[in-house]
Enzyme design. Structure first.
Site, PDB file in Angstrom:
ATOM      1  N   GLU A  10      14.052  44.085  73.049  1.00  0.00           N
ATOM      2  CA  GLU A  10      13.372  45.187  72.369  1.00  0.00           C
ATOM      3  C   GLU A  10      13.591  45.188  70.858  1.00  0.00           C
ATOM      4  OE1 GLU A  10      13.929  46.500  76.621  1.00  0.00           O
ATOM      5  OE2 GLU A  10      15.198  45.567  75.101  1.00  0.00           O
ATOM      6  N   HIS A  60      17.827  40.291  78.876  1.00  0.00           N
ATOM      7  CA  HIS A  60      16.748  41.268  79.011  1.00  0.00           C
ATOM      8  C   HIS A  60      16.075  41.194  80.379  1.00  0.00           C
ATOM      9  CE1 HIS A  60      13.370  43.810  77.931  1.00  0.00           C
ATOM     10  NE2 HIS A  60      12.540  42.863  78.338  1.00  0.00           N
ATOM     11  N   HIS A 115      16.284  53.143  74.484  1.00  0.00           N
ATOM     12  CA  HIS A 115      16.601  53.516  75.859  1.00  0.00           C
ATOM     13  C   HIS A 115      18.015  53.040  76.143  1.00  0.00           C
ATOM     14  CE1 HIS A 115      15.557  49.286  76.318  1.00  0.00           C
ATOM     15  NE2 HIS A 115      16.189  49.295  77.484  1.00  0.00           N
TER      16      HIS A 115
END
Length: 283
Positions: A10, A60, A115
């Site tokens: 991200e 990820h 997040h």
């Protein structure tokens, strides 16, 4: 010098939307290429500063994002899952430095794609009462092993958060958050140069004797408290079946242990939550 790289997605150069970072997303293949180039910049920086061995852990989602045929030939790539320690799989006291590439801000902060592990299901996390996300938890695991986290790349919010955990950390800001799915981008060539320079600076600091601060959460393998507040009370309720897990309130679970052990246990938490909510981690 042995250097460990944890590579998330991200916080990678140019990426701003779930379509950029999720399997099946319209821009996911582009995102994979961008992630690979950010990691290669980190590897170049580590090697330039004297690293003799560099392990890259694809951290990820599926953990199969980095393009193996395009990874720097002097790096060792670790990919796929399950991994007992997920984003910090294989990290131990044999490493002299850790680099966090493509990281993002924790849940509740206004950062690009912010997040904490599961975008809808985890509302907040704390380590010894400190609000934490993915960087803070990784930092605690590294501190438990005596490994300094010396460089980070991501958006400005992620880099600021990392500095709260490790003030000496070298930072490469590759985008500036305008909102959760919008950013002012640093041009890719400039971003990769910043990553390479930050990682070289960080590895040189480690070579000069940088170590985790004694007061770092989890330092020297001290026991810590992990608290996780879930969006769904059912998740918290079911997790109390795990020995040592208790409820703080209807949606918050608490457990104690060393940071590496808690990181492994947290992976079990996420698998339980995914089953109960029928939702993949993040987005």
């Amino acid at each position: 010098m042995r250097v460990y790289i944890s590579a998330d997605m991200e916080g990678v150069t140019g990426l701003v939307d779930s379509q950029d970072v999720q399997l099946g997303g319209g821009e996911y293949e582009y995102g994979r290429a961008m992630m690979t180039e950010d990691v290669n910049a980190a590897v170049r920086g580590a090697l330039a500063a004297g690293a003799e061995y560099v392990l890259v852990n694809d951290s990820h989602m599926t953990m199969r994002n980095l393009l193996p045929d395009r990874i720097h030939p002097e790096a060792v790539l670790q990919r796929g899952k399950p991994k007992r320690h997920g984003m910090v799989e294989g990290l131990d006291g044999s490493y002299d430095a850790m680099l966090c590439i493509g990281y993002h801000a924790r849940a509740g902060r206004l950062g690009v794609l912010s997040h904490s592990y599961m975008g809808h299901e985890i509302e907040d996390m704390w380590l010894d009462g400190r609000p934490t996300g993915e960087f803070g938890f990784a930092h605690a695991v590294a501190a438990a092993h005596g490994v300094p986290v010396v460089a980070v790349s991501g958006d400005d919010a992620a880099c600021a958060e990392a500095a709260e955990w490790e003030p000496r950390i070298s930072r490469a800001v590759v985008k500036h958050a305008k909102d959760r799915f919008a950013a002012r981008l640093v041009p890719p060539a400039e971003a990769r140069k910043a990553i390479e320079e930050a990682c070289a600076e960080g590895v040189r600091a480690a070579a000069g004797g940088a170590r985790p601060a004694d007061q770092a959460v989890g330092a020297d393998g001290r026991a810590v408290e992990l608290a996780v507040r879930w969006q769904n009370a059912s998740v918290a309720s079911q997790l109390t079946a795990v020995p040592g897990v208790s409820l703080r309130d209807d949606r918050t679970v608490v457990v104690h242990g060393t940071a590496p052990d808690l990181f492994a246990l947290f992976g079990v938490f996420m698998r339980v939550a995914s089953n109960l909510t029928n939702q993949h981690p993040y987005c």
